[in-house]
Design a protein around this motif. Structure first.
Motif, PDB file in Angstrom:
ATOM      1  N   MET A 335       9.793  23.289 -12.553  1.00 41.09           N
ATOM      2  CA  MET A 335      10.148  21.866 -12.578  1.00 41.09           C
ATOM      3  C   MET A 335      11.090  21.562 -13.730  1.00 41.09           C
ATOM      4  N   ASP A 336      10.859  22.186 -14.877  1.00 46.02           N
ATOM      5  CA  ASP A 336      11.773  21.983 -16.004  1.00 46.02           C
ATOM      6  C   ASP A 336      13.166  22.527 -15.715  1.00 46.02           C
ATOM      7  N   ARG A 337      13.243  23.583 -14.902  1.00 49.10           N
ATOM      8  CA  ARG A 337      14.549  24.161 -14.551  1.00 49.10           C
ATOM      9  C   ARG A 337      15.204  23.435 -13.380  1.00 49.10           C
ATOM     10  N   GLY A 338      14.549  22.438 -12.816  1.00 49.12           N
ATOM     11  CA  GLY A 338      15.119  21.707 -11.686  1.00 49.12           C
ATOM     12  C   GLY A 338      15.000  22.424 -10.364  1.00 49.12           C
ATOM     13  N   LEU A 339      14.161  23.449 -10.285  1.00 49.66           N
ATOM     14  CA  LEU A 339      14.055  24.219  -9.052  1.00 49.66           C
ATOM     15  C   LEU A 339      13.152  23.559  -8.030  1.00 49.66           C
ATOM     16  N   VAL A 340      12.126  22.840  -8.482  1.00 42.67           N
ATOM     17  CA  VAL A 340      11.161  22.250  -7.561  1.00 42.67           C
ATOM     18  C   VAL A 340      10.760  20.867  -8.056  1.00 42.67           C
ATOM     19  N   THR A 341      10.245  20.087  -7.141  1.00 39.08           N
ATOM     20  CA  THR A 341       9.550  18.837  -7.429  1.00 39.08           C
ATOM     21  C   THR A 341       8.279  18.843  -6.582  1.00 39.08           C
ATOM     22  N   LEU A 496       6.248  24.902 -24.668  1.00 37.91           N
ATOM     23  CA  LEU A 496       6.388  25.815 -23.535  1.00 37.91           C
ATOM     24  C   LEU A 496       7.000  25.106 -22.329  1.00 37.91           C
ATOM     25  N   VAL A 497       6.507  23.924 -22.030  1.00 40.62           N
ATOM     26  CA  VAL A 497       7.042  23.115 -20.932  1.00 40.62           C
ATOM     27  C   VAL A 497       7.138  21.678 -21.416  1.00 40.62           C
ATOM     28  N   SER A 498       7.921  20.885 -20.730  1.00 39.37           N
ATOM     29  CA  SER A 498       8.105  19.489 -21.120  1.00 39.37           C
ATOM     30  C   SER A 498       6.849  18.677 -20.833  1.00 39.37           C
ATOM     31  N   PRO A 499       6.669  17.548 -21.527  1.00 41.62           N
ATOM     32  CA  PRO A 499       5.531  16.677 -21.200  1.00 41.62           C
ATOM     33  C   PRO A 499       5.526  16.235 -19.743  1.00 41.62           C
ATOM     34  N   ALA A 500       6.715  16.025 -19.169  1.00 42.31           N
ATOM     35  CA  ALA A 500       6.790  15.611 -17.769  1.00 42.31           C
ATOM     36  C   ALA A 500       6.262  16.702 -16.850  1.00 42.31           C
ATOM     37  N   ALA A 501       6.674  17.946 -17.066  1.00 43.54           N
ATOM     38  CA  ALA A 501       6.199  19.049 -16.228  1.00 43.54           C
ATOM     39  C   ALA A 501       4.705  19.272 -16.418  1.00 43.54           C
ATOM     40  N   PRO A 597       1.856   8.956 -17.580  1.00 41.63           N
ATOM     41  CA  PRO A 597       3.157   9.570 -17.271  1.00 41.63           C
ATOM     42  C   PRO A 597       4.122   9.371 -18.436  1.00 41.63           C
ATOM     43  N   PRO A 598       4.807  10.423 -18.870  1.00 45.39           N
ATOM     44  CA  PRO A 598       5.769  10.288 -19.968  1.00 45.39           C
ATOM     45  C   PRO A 598       7.000   9.495 -19.538  1.00 45.39           C
ATOM     46  N   ALA A 599       7.710   8.976 -20.511  1.00 48.47           N
ATOM     47  CA  ALA A 599       8.893   8.155 -20.218  1.00 48.47           C
ATOM     48  C   ALA A 599      10.000   8.968 -19.571  1.00 48.47           C
ATOM     49  N   SER A 600       9.969  10.297 -19.749  1.00 49.33           N
ATOM     50  CA  SER A 600      11.025  11.141 -19.179  1.00 49.33           C
ATOM     51  C   SER A 600      10.859  11.376 -17.690  1.00 49.33           C
ATOM     52  N   LEU A 601       9.819  10.786 -17.084  1.00 49.28           N
ATOM     53  CA  LEU A 601       9.536  10.991 -15.673  1.00 49.28           C
ATOM     54  C   LEU A 601       9.910   9.740 -14.883  1.00 49.28           C
ATOM     55  N   ASP A 602      10.371   9.939 -13.640  1.00 49.51           N
ATOM     56  CA  ASP A 602      10.766   8.786 -12.829  1.00 49.51           C
ATOM     57  C   ASP A 602      10.429   9.070 -11.362  1.00 49.51           C
ATOM     58  N   PHE A 603      10.552   8.020 -10.531  1.00 52.41           N
ATOM     59  CA  PHE A 603      10.313   8.136  -9.100  1.00 52.41           C
ATOM     60  C   PHE A 603      11.640   8.101  -8.343  1.00 52.41           C
ATOM     61  N   ARG A 604      11.618   8.681  -7.141  1.00 46.97           N
ATOM     62  CA  ARG A 604      12.752   8.545  -6.233  1.00 46.97           C
ATOM     63  C   ARG A 604      12.263   8.748  -4.810  1.00 46.97           C
ATOM     64  N   LEU A 605      13.051   8.276  -3.848  1.00 49.92           N
ATOM     65  CA  LEU A 605      12.762   8.497  -2.444  1.00 49.92           C
ATOM     66  C   LEU A 605      13.280   9.873  -2.030  1.00 49.92           C
ATOM     67  N   VAL A 606      12.478  10.592  -1.269  1.00 49.07           N
ATOM     68  CA  VAL A 606      12.886  11.903  -0.772  1.00 49.07           C
ATOM     69  C   VAL A 606      12.585  11.972   0.713  1.00 49.07           C
ATOM     70  N   CYS A 607      13.233  12.906   1.373  1.00 48.17           N
ATOM     71  CA  CYS A 607      12.987  13.124   2.791  1.00 48.17           C
ATOM     72  C   CYS A 607      11.605  13.728   2.983  1.00 48.17           C
ATOM     73  N   LEU A 622       9.569   9.285   1.599  1.00 45.91           N
ATOM     74  CA  LEU A 622       8.400   8.989   0.767  1.00 45.91           C
ATOM     75  C   LEU A 622       8.800   9.077  -0.703  1.00 45.91           C
ATOM     76  N   ILE A 623       7.901   8.638  -1.581  1.00 47.14           N
ATOM     77  CA  ILE A 623       8.175   8.595  -3.020  1.00 47.14           C
ATOM     78  C   ILE A 623       7.721   9.896  -3.664  1.00 47.14           C
ATOM     79  N   ASP A 624       8.534  10.403  -4.581  1.00 44.53           N
ATOM     80  CA  ASP A 624       8.209  11.635  -5.303  1.00 44.53           C
ATOM     81  C   ASP A 624       8.618  11.484  -6.755  1.00 44.53           C
ATOM     82  N   TYR A 625       7.878  12.149  -7.641  1.00 39.77           N
ATOM     83  CA  TYR A 625       8.273  12.230  -9.039  1.00 39.77           C
ATOM     84  C   TYR A 625       9.474  13.164  -9.172  1.00 39.77           C
ATOM     85  N   TYR A 626      10.280  12.927 -10.194  1.00 41.33           N
ATOM     86  CA  TYR A 626      11.345  13.885 -10.513  1.00 41.33           C
ATOM     87  C   TYR A 626      11.717  13.732 -11.982  1.00 41.33           C
ATOM     88  N   LEU A 627      12.407  14.733 -12.520  1.00 40.72           N
ATOM     89  CA  LEU A 627      12.859  14.732 -13.901  1.00 40.72           C
ATOM     90  C   LEU A 627      14.342  14.409 -13.918  1.00 40.72           C
TER      91      LEU A 627
END
Length: 790
Positions: A335-341, A496-501, A597-607, A622-627
Motif C-alpha cells: 500500500m505504501d508503494r501504491g501497488l494495492v488498495t 517500517l510502514v506509514s501510519p496510513a498503511a 484514521p491518519p490525516a494522510s488517508l482519504d476516500f475515493r470512488l472505485v469500480c 463503491l468507496i475505498d481508502y487510498y493514499l
C-alpha cells in the motif's frame, strides 16, 4: 601510623563478598525467579530499600546498641565481656559488634583468641571502607537461617513468601532472633520455641518503647505458621535468559508483570493439556505493552519441567517457519508503494511463478478477490503475486530493519516462498512486528529488562532521630543493581510502514469474525476489540496466532519442539483459542479505544469490478481508502468496446472497419490467466468473435507479450523425462478474450493448432528445445527449455 595502616590495608585486602543467588524481579519489585548460588545456597541480596526501620531497630538494639558510634570494635563491650568471662558472672558473651560479625561471616574461622583479634582488625578495616548502612546491609545478607538459607531476604521469601519490607513486626522480630540459634530455632520445626523467644524480645522492645504499644500487642497476638516454601519459579525461560546474558549480577530487573505472567503460564499449561491427544505438546506466549514495548508476560513453553516435551526449550526465541503471519506486513508495504488498495481486485488463479506454484490453504481458487479479502482469509496466491510485484529484496530489507536475524542472514537465498513461511522467524520477532503495526508503523526493539529502582536506606533510629552517616555516594553502594538497564538493543524507532498503511492493515485484520464471540451481542460488549492474524507452516508443524489492540500485542505459537507435525495443527483452530483466552483474561472490560484514521488517508470512488479508478464503463462504484500521492491512479478497463458485424460473428479493427453494417458492443476484459481459469472451471467467460479474416493485423512486441503468454513449459527450465514411461511435455498458454485459436511450434516446426484454453501434450526431442506459440491475431511468443532423458 597512617602509612602503616595503608600498607596493611593493601597487604591484607578485604575478602570478596560471597556470591549471591541470582534473582529476577518483576516490574513491581517482587521476585519472579530465584536460583541457588554457586555453592548451592539461598543467599538473595537484600536491597537497601528493603531494610525497613523496624528491621534496623530490632537488629541493632538486639545485636549492637552502639553500632552507629563505634569504629567496628566496642571497647566498653570488650571490657564488660572480659569481666563476665573472667569472673564467671552473668551470661558469657563475646562482645562482637555487627561489624565484627560481618568480618567473621566473610571469613569463617574457628573461634579462638587469635581469630578474635583478627576479627577486630577486619572490623576496623570494614569501617574504613564502608558506611554503616553498607555494613548493616552486608550483615543482613550474610546471617545464617539454618540449612542452606542465608540472609534476611532468603528467609523472608522462603518462609513467609514476602520480601523483607512487606513483613509484619512479628515476622521481622522472628527473623531478627533466629541468627543467634540457626540450628535450634528452625522455622517450621521449632515454631513454639521461636514464638516464646520472639515474644520475650517483643516485650523487651515494648519496655524500651522502641515500637508503639499497640504494634507490640498486635505482634504478640500474631500466630506463627511459617513453613519452608519452594523458591519462586515464575518465568523460568526469561530468568535463565537474563542470568546468562548478565552473568554475576545478583539482581536482574525484568519488565514482566507478576499477575499477567502467572495467568499466562496457567492458561498455556492448561490449554496444552487439552491438546495432548492431538499430538501437540508445547506452546509459547508473549504479551507486550504497546505503549512501552515492555514484555509483560513471557512463556517459553507450556511446562518447563516437561522433559518429554523438551520443556526447557525457549519457544519465544526458537526459530520456526512463520507461515502466513508476514502477510499483513507485506500488504502494508504494498500500500505504501501504491501497488494495492483495500478494494483492489487481485488474481486468485493457479499461477506458475518461474517454477514456484503456490496453492491456497483450502486448495481452491476464487478467480479474483479484493486485497482485503485476500488478507482476511490469508490466500496464498494473491500474496505471492503482490510480493513478486514488490520485490523480495525490498521485503526482506524491511524485515531486517525489524530485527529478523535469520531473514537478514538468509536474504540472498530467499524467494517468493518467503511470504508463505519459507524463512526463519521467532515469536519474539513476529510479535515485535505486530507491535509496530499497533504503533502506527513505528518499530522499536521489545524490552525485557528495566532500570533498577533507586537504592535508598532510611537509616534512622526513631528513638533518637539520628541518621546513620554515609561515607560513600549512593552510586558506589554494594547493592547497586547496574545490570538491569542494558539488556536489549537500544536505538531510535524505525518507520517500517506509514501510519496510513498500518491503520488500513489493522482495519482489515479486525474484519474476520472472532471464533470465541457468543451469539448474543450484549454478552460480547466487555470483550476487547482485536486485530488478529493466524499462520500455519508447511507440514502443519507450527500454528501461529498474533493479535493486538490499542494496549497489548499477544503472540501465540503452538506445536512441538521436535518439529513433528499434526493433522489438527492450524493457526485458526489451535493457536487462536489460546490467543483469545489470553486477551479476555488480560484485557477484559478494558476501554476499546481504537486507532483513528491518519490525516494522510482519504476516500475515493472505485469500480466495484476491479477496485481501480472508475473508467468509461464502470456503472457500479463503491468507496475505498487510498493514499494520495502513492496509490495507483490507473483507470479501470474491465470492459472493452469491440466493433462487430451486424450478425456478431466477426470483429473489426479500425483498419478494416466498414462504413456501414457494424455495431458496438462491450466485452469483459479480464487478465488472460483469469479468463483461462474461468473457462477451465466452466464459469461464464465471454470471448470476442474472431477478427475479420480479410484484415491483416500488425501488432507490436509489447502488445504480444501482454496478451499472450506461455504458462507451460517454463522458460529456461530443465525437464527430465522417462522415455520408458512415455512421459510427455504439457503445452498451455494464457491469451486475451479476443483469442480463439493458437498455433504451437517446436524448434520452428509447426506442431498443431488448438483452442486458446486447450492443454496440448507432446514428446519433445532431447536437448535444447524452442517452444513457440502464435495466436489468431498474429501475436507470437516463445520460450527455451532443456530436455533430458532417462
Amino acid at each position: 601510623m597512617l602509612l602503616l595502616a595503608i600498607g596493611l590495608d593493601r597487604a591484607f585486602p578485604l575478602p570478596p563478598v560471597p556470591r549471591y543467588s541470582p534473582i529476577v524481579l518483576a516490574a513491581d519489585g517482587s521476585v519472579l525467579h530465584a536460583f541457588l548460588n554457586p555453592t548451592q545456597k539461598w543467599r538473595m541480596k537484600t536491597e537497601l530499600q528493603e531494610i525497613t526501620p523496624a528491621l534496623q531497630q530490632a537488629i541493632i538494639v538486639k545485636e549492637d546498641r552502639y553500632f552507629r558510634y563505634h569504629f567496628g570494635v566496642n571497647p566498653l563491650a570488650i571490657l564488660q565481656a572480659a569481666g563476665r568471662n573472667l569472673f564467671r558472672t552473668g551470661r558469657t558473651t563475646g562482645a562482637s559488634t555487627i561489624t565484627m560479625q560481618v568480618a567473621r561471616l566473610l571469613e569463617p574461622k574457628e573461634r579462638t583468641f587469635g581469630n578474635k583479634i583478627g576479627e577486630m582488625l577486619r572490623a576496623v578495616q570494614l569501617e574504613a571502607h564502608y558506611s554503616k548502612a553498607e555494613i548493616l546491609q552486608l550483615y543482613l545478607n550474610l546471617v545464617p537461617y539454618g540449612g542452606n538459607i542465608e540472609g534476611v531476604k532468603s528467609a523472608a521469601l522462603l518462609y513467609f513468601q514476602q520480601p523483607p519490607d512487606y513483613l509484619s513486626l512479628a515476622q521481622t522480630v522472628t527473623l531478627a532472633i533466629i541468627p543467634n540459634q540457626p540450628r535450634g530455632l528452625v522455622l517450621g520445626k521449632n515454631n513454639a520455641r521461636i514464638v516464646a523467644e520472639r515474644n520475650r524480645w517483643l516485650r523487651r522492645f515494648g519496655q524500651q518503647k522502641l515500637f508503639p504499644a499497640q504494634d507490640i500487642a498486635d505482634a504478640l497476638a500474631e500466630p506463627l505458621t511459617a513453613v519452608r516454601h519452594p523458591a519462586p519459579t515464575l518465568a523460568p525461560h526469561l530468568a535463565r535468559r537474563l542470568v546468562t546474558q548478565f552473568p554475576g549480577q545478583p539482581i536482574l530487573h525484568a519488565t514482566l508483570q507478576r499477575s499477567p505472567q502467572a495467568k499466562a503460564e496457567d492458561l498455556t499449561r492448561n490449554y496444552v493439556r487439552r491438546l495432548h491427544e492431538l499430538g501437540i505438546s508445547q506452546a509459547a506466549v508473549l504479551v507486550v505493552n504497546n505503549r512501552t514495548r515492555a514484555v509483560e508476560a513471557y512463556v517459553g513453553s507450556a511446562d518447563f519441567q516437561d522433559a518429554a516435551g523438551q520443556g526447557q526449550v525457549d519457544g519465544v526465541r526458537a526459530i520456526r517457519s512463520p507461515g502466513s503471519t508476514l502477510k499483513p506486513f507485506l500488504y502494508a508495504l504494498a500500500m505504501d508503494r501504491g501497488l494495492v488498495t483495500p478494494k483492489l481486485k487481485l488474481p486468485d488463479v493457479p499461477t506458475n511463478f518461474s517454477g514456484f506454484r503456490p496453492e491456497n490453504f483450502d486448495k481452491t481458487c476464487s478467480g479474483e478477490v479484493t486485497m482485503e479479502r485476500a488478507l482476511t482469509y490469508s490466500l496464498n496466491i494473491p500474496a505471492v503475486r503482490v510480493l513478486a510485484d514488490l520485490g523480495v529484496p525490498a521485503f526482506t530489507d524491511k524485515l531486517r530493519q525489524a530485527g529478523f536475524r535469520r531473514v537478514a542472514q538468509d536474504a540472498p537465498r530467499l524467494g517468493l516462498s518467503t511470504i508463505l513461511g519459507g524463512c526463519g522467524a521467532t515469536l519474539e520477532e513476529l510479535t515485535g512486528l505486530y507491535v509496530a503495526l499497533a504503533n502506527r508503523g513505528k518499530y522499536g526493539p521489545l524490552r525485557v529488562t528495566s532500570p533498577p529502582a533507586p537504592q535508598t536506606l532510611d537509616a534512622r533510629y526513631p528513638r533518637r532521630g539520628e541518621p546513620i552517616p554515609k561515607k560513600v555516594s549512593p552510586g558506589s553502594l554494594l547493592s547497586a543493581g547496574e545490570g538491569g538497564r542494558g539488556g536489549e538493543v537500544a536505538g531510535a524507532d524505525v518507520t517500517l510502514v506509514s501510519p496510513a498503511a498500518a491503520f488500513l492493515t489493522t482495519e482489515i485484520l479486525t474484519q474476520r469474525i472472532r471464533p470465541d464471540l457468543p451469539l448474543s451481542y450484549e454478552s460480547s460488549l466487555h470483550l476487547p476489540r482485536i486485530a488478529w492474524k493466524t499462520g500455519t507452516s508447511y507440514g502443519r508443524r507450527d500454528a501461529w496466532s498474533i493479535g493486538y489492540n490499542h494496549d497489548y500485542t499477544v503472540g501465540v505459537w503452538v506445536g512441538n519442539f521436535n518439529g513433528q507435525g499434526s493433522p489438527s495443527l492450524t493457526g485458526t483452530d489451535i493457536a487462536t483459542p489460546l490467543l483469545f483466552e489470553l486477551f479476555n483474561t488480560l484485557a477484559y472490560n478494558s476501554p476499546n479505544n481504537w486507532m483513528a484514521p491518519p490525516a494522510s488517508l482519504d476516500f475515493r470512488l472505485v469500480c466495484a469490478e476491479t477496485g481501480l479508478v472508475p473508467g468509461e464503463h464502470c456503472p457500479n462504484q463503491l468507496i475505498d481508502y487510498y493514499l494520495p500521492g502513492f496509490s495507483t491512479a490507473r483507470h479501470c478497463e474491465h470492459k472493452k468496446e469491440a466493433l462487430l458485424s451486424a450478425d456478431g460473428r466477426v470483429a473489426y479493427c479500425r483498419a478494416c472497419l466498414p462504413e456501414l453494417g457494424y455495431r458496438r458492443q462491450l466485452f469483459p476484459n479480464p487478465l488472460p490467466e483469469v479468463l483461462a481459469f474461468r473457462e477451465a472451471q466452466g464459469l461464464p467467460a465471454k470471448r470476442l468473435p474472431p477478427h475479420n479474416p480479410a484484415c491483416r493485423l500488425v501488432r507490436s512486441d509489447d502488445d504480444a507479450s501482454a496478451a499472450l503468454a506461455i504458462t507451460s513449459p517454463l522458460a529456461n527450465a530443465e525437464y527430465l523425462l522417462n522415455r520408458g514411461e512415455k512421459q510427455q511435455l504439457l503445452l498451455s498458454c494464457a491469451a486475451g478474450s479476443e483469442v480463439r485459436q493458437v498455433f504451437w511450434y517446436v524448434n520452428d516446426r509447426f506442431l498443431r493448432a488448438a483452442s486458446a484454453t486447450e492443454r496440448v501434450f507432446f514428446r519433445p526431442p532431447a536437448g535444447a528445445v524452442k517452444i513457440s506459440c502464435a495466436d489468431d491475431h498474429g501475436r507470437n511468443v516463445d520460450v527455451q527449455v532443456l530436455v533430458g532423458e532417462i
